[in-house]
Design a protein around this motif. Structure first.
Motif, mmCIF file in Angstrom:
data_model
loop_
_atom_site.group_PDB
_atom_site.id
_atom_site.type_symbol
_atom_site.label_atom_id
_atom_site.label_comp_id
_atom_site.label_asym_id
_atom_site.label_seq_id
_atom_site.Cartn_x
_atom_site.Cartn_y
_atom_site.Cartn_z
ATOM 1 N N ALA A 138 22.718 65.622 58.733
ATOM 2 C CA ALA A 138 23.463 65.927 59.962
ATOM 3 C C ALA A 138 24.939 65.545 59.870
ATOM 4 C CB ALA A 138 22.812 65.183 61.132
ATOM 5 N N ARG A 139 25.240 64.628 58.981
ATOM 6 C CA ARG A 139 26.578 64.033 58.944
ATOM 7 C C ARG A 139 27.739 65.038 58.879
ATOM 8 N NH1 ARG A 139 27.635 58.576 56.097
ATOM 9 N NH2 ARG A 139 29.201 57.929 57.558
ATOM 10 N N PRO A 140 27.668 66.071 58.019
ATOM 11 C CA PRO A 140 28.808 67.017 57.960
ATOM 12 C C PRO A 140 29.093 67.669 59.317
ATOM 13 C CG PRO A 140 27.232 67.437 56.175
ATOM 14 C CD PRO A 140 26.615 66.404 57.052
ATOM 15 N N LEU A 141 28.026 67.848 60.118
ATOM 16 C CA LEU A 141 28.239 68.456 61.433
ATOM 17 C C LEU A 141 28.824 67.440 62.418
ATOM 18 C CD1 LEU A 141 25.079 70.718 61.729
ATOM 19 C CD2 LEU A 141 27.270 71.167 60.629
ATOM 20 N N PHE A 142 28.413 66.185 62.276
ATOM 21 C CA PHE A 142 29.022 65.135 63.106
ATOM 22 C C PHE A 142 30.528 65.083 62.837
ATOM 23 C CE2 PHE A 142 24.806 62.542 62.824
ATOM 24 C CZ PHE A 142 24.282 63.247 63.890
ATOM 25 N N GLU A 143 30.892 65.301 61.578
ATOM 26 C CA GLU A 143 32.318 65.221 61.223
ATOM 27 C C GLU A 143 33.120 66.352 61.858
ATOM 28 O OE1 GLU A 143 32.222 64.709 56.968
ATOM 29 O OE2 GLU A 143 31.598 62.609 57.221
ATOM 30 N N ILE A 144 32.462 67.492 62.108
ATOM 31 C CA ILE A 144 33.154 68.605 62.767
ATOM 32 C C ILE A 144 33.239 68.361 64.278
ATOM 33 C CG2 ILE A 144 32.975 71.064 63.355
ATOM 34 C CD1 ILE A 144 31.503 71.328 60.574
ATOM 35 N N MET A 145 32.121 67.921 64.854
ATOM 36 C CA MET A 145 32.065 67.780 66.324
ATOM 37 C C MET A 145 32.651 66.450 66.798
ATOM 38 S SD MET A 145 28.320 69.419 67.182
ATOM 39 C CE MET A 145 27.379 68.334 66.108
ATOM 40 N N GLY A 146 32.832 65.523 65.869
ATOM 41 C CA GLY A 146 33.279 64.198 66.297
ATOM 42 C C GLY A 146 34.216 63.551 65.307
ATOM 43 N N GLN A 147 34.623 62.316 65.643
ATOM 44 C CA GLN A 147 35.511 61.581 64.724
ATOM 45 C C GLN A 147 34.805 60.389 64.110
ATOM 46 O OE1 GLN A 147 38.859 60.374 67.030
ATOM 47 N NE2 GLN A 147 37.681 59.053 68.400
ATOM 48 N N LYS A 148 33.623 60.057 64.654
ATOM 49 C CA LYS A 148 32.918 58.897 64.123
ATOM 50 C C LYS A 148 31.423 59.069 64.335
ATOM 51 C CE LYS A 148 32.863 53.926 64.319
ATOM 52 N NZ LYS A 148 33.618 52.973 63.664
ATOM 53 N N ALA A 149 30.635 58.719 63.302
ATOM 54 C CA ALA A 149 29.180 58.720 63.437
ATOM 55 C C ALA A 149 28.663 57.410 62.871
ATOM 56 C CB ALA A 149 28.583 59.901 62.689
ATOM 57 N N VAL A 150 27.916 56.667 63.681
ATOM 58 C CA VAL A 150 27.372 55.385 63.225
ATOM 59 C C VAL A 150 25.866 55.522 63.081
ATOM 60 C CG1 VAL A 150 27.133 52.921 63.741
ATOM 61 C CG2 VAL A 150 29.182 54.157 64.481
ATOM 62 N N HIS A 151 25.346 55.212 61.885
ATOM 63 C CA HIS A 151 23.897 55.239 61.692
ATOM 64 C C HIS A 151 23.355 53.889 62.160
ATOM 65 C CE1 HIS A 151 20.214 55.911 58.899
ATOM 66 N NE2 HIS A 151 19.957 56.135 60.154
ATOM 67 N N CYS A 152 22.592 53.931 63.250
ATOM 68 C CA CYS A 152 22.181 52.686 63.922
ATOM 69 C C CYS A 152 20.796 52.206 63.507
ATOM 70 C CB CYS A 152 22.196 52.892 65.436
ATOM 71 S SG CYS A 152 23.798 53.377 66.078
ATOM 72 N N GLY A 153 20.125 52.947 62.608
ATOM 73 C CA GLY A 153 18.788 52.536 62.191
ATOM 74 C C GLY A 153 17.785 53.646 62.438
ATOM 75 N N PRO A 154 16.502 53.291 62.560
ATOM 76 C CA PRO A 154 15.462 54.316 62.684
ATOM 77 C C PRO A 154 15.502 55.053 64.020
ATOM 78 C CG PRO A 154 14.511 52.116 62.843
ATOM 79 C CD PRO A 154 15.950 51.935 62.478
ATOM 80 N N SER A 155 14.630 56.045 64.168
ATOM 81 C CA SER A 155 14.601 56.907 65.355
ATOM 82 C C SER A 155 14.573 56.103 66.652
ATOM 83 C CB SER A 155 13.362 57.804 65.302
ATOM 84 O OG SER A 155 13.488 58.699 64.232
ATOM 85 N N GLY A 156 15.368 56.543 67.592
ATOM 86 C CA GLY A 156 15.462 55.884 68.899
ATOM 87 C C GLY A 156 16.626 54.914 68.966
ATOM 88 N N ASN A 157 17.116 54.472 67.804
ATOM 89 C CA ASN A 157 18.188 53.468 67.818
ATOM 90 C C ASN A 157 19.526 54.039 68.275
ATOM 91 O OD1 ASN A 157 16.219 51.781 66.842
ATOM 92 N ND2 ASN A 157 17.530 50.823 65.310
ATOM 93 N N GLY A 158 19.720 55.347 68.106
ATOM 94 C CA GLY A 158 20.932 55.975 68.636
ATOM 95 C C GLY A 158 20.933 55.861 70.154
ATOM 96 N N GLN A 159 19.796 56.192 70.766
ATOM 97 C CA GLN A 159 19.687 56.091 72.230
ATOM 98 C C GLN A 159 19.831 54.638 72.672
ATOM 99 O OE1 GLN A 159 19.798 58.646 74.056
ATOM 100 N NE2 GLN A 159 19.122 60.304 72.711
ATOM 101 N N ALA A 160 19.262 53.717 71.884
ATOM 102 C CA ALA A 160 19.360 52.300 72.239
ATOM 103 C C ALA A 160 20.828 51.867 72.270
ATOM 104 C CB ALA A 160 18.569 51.457 71.239
#
Ligand code: NAD
Length: 290
Positions: A138-160
């Motif tokens: 997903a990262r290349p698309l995050f780079e287009i739609m955003g300026q920063k993407a942080v990988h926070c861990g396993p599923s659900g951790n982004g929402q957390a």
């Protein structure tokens, strides 16, 4: 990349437009919103998802996400990325990710911060949960739609991460607004209050970057009649998600709970609906100690 995009509302439409502008082929589906220019319309969510290399969803809540996921997961081929950028409850994010993983897909929950302005400018921040492989896809698309993407861990951790951040934001905004209202009553000018606090230990993003007092500090929704910006209704949504998660995890969050109750009062029983979340300042200003 061939991308499916489901949920083309205030946030989804400009995000999809940025993917198109970067040269990706985007097929979209929304139950109500019109398709942005150069996004091919599909007749259903399953049709938008079938045969794509990666599918993005940007939907109102966890219930709708679960319904859409149940429809699209069987239509997607193994190895496809499934990136949900909606803000939903942690439980729904984890349930959908488990179903997607069982089907051989690469799920990422990737809620965003940055609002409609950030979506249009391609400067969103993504908070991502999922496997390293799914995040890398997903990262290349995050780079287009955003300026920063942080990988926070396993599923659900982004929402957390998203709800913890926004719980701080809600609490801090209330603190900043009540302090301004107190300063008014003590005869302290708002400019002096800003000049001191923005360079002292009370400083915060809400004071320094999004000052709730009109005409003071940087330009913010307060300078535009408290038109959102970030609506009080959306803040209430995120605060409720924080309390739902705190309940499930047995976490003590008294300030988060107080902020939830205040925004609930403001949005549902006062005149806060449709206003920016910084309109807590005129609310406090008009009240007395009770
Ligand atoms: P929105 O209501 O404008 O967009 C959601 C879209 O989903 C709508 O166009 C709706 O028609 C569509 N939809 C609903 N059910 C559907 C279904 N079954 N199939 C296909 N499409 C469906 O909301 P938004 O402001 O774009 O927000 C989207 C998400 O992003 C929310 O979860 C929100 O909490 C989050 N978010 C919003 C902001 C913001 O400032 N607006 C900021 C950060 C995060």
């Amino acid at each position: 990349m061939k991308i499916g995009f489901i949920g083309l509302g205030n946030m989804g439409a400009p995000m999809a437009a940025n993917l198109v502008a970067a040269g990706h082929s985007v097929t979209g589906f929304d139950v109500a919103a019109p398709m942005p220019e150069d996004v091919t319309a599909a007749a259903s969510a399953a049709e938008a998802a079938a045969g794509r290399e990666l599918v993005i969803t940007m939907l109102p809540n966890g219930e709708i996400l679960r319904a859409v996921a149940a429809e699209i997961i069987p239509a997607m081929t193994q190895g496809t990325g499934f990136v949900d950028c909606s803000t939903v409850d942690v439980e729904s994010a984890r349930a959908v990710a488990a179903d997607a993983e069982a089907a051989g897909l690469l799920p990422v929950d990737a809620p965003v911060s940055g609002g409609i302005g950030g979506a249009a400018a391609g400067t969103l921040t993504f908070m991502a949960g999922g496997s390293a492989e799914a995040f890398a896809k997903a990262r290349p698309l995050f780079e287009i739609m955003g300026q920063k993407a942080v990988h926070c861990g396993p599923s659900g951790n982004g929402q957390a991460a998203k709800i913890c951040n926004n719980m701080i934001l809600g609490v801090t905004m209330i603190g900043t607004c009540e302090a301004f209202a107190l300063a008014d009553k003590l005869g302290l000018s708002r400019q002096a209050m800003f000049d001191v606090v923005s360079t002292s230990s009370g400083y915060s993003w809400t004071m320094n970057a999004y000052c709730p007092a009109p005409g003071i500090g940087p330009t913010s929704p307060a300078d535009n009649g408290y038109k959102p910006g970030f609506a009080a209704d959306l803040m209430l949504k995120d605060l409720r998600l924080s309390q739902q998660a705190a309940e499930a995890a047995d976490a003590d969050t008294p300030m988060g709970m107080a902020a939830t109750e205040l925004y609930e009062e403001f949005v549902e029983r006062e005149d806060g609906a449709g206003k920016d979340f910084s309109a807590m300042l005129p609310r406090f200003e008009s009240r007395r100690r009770s």
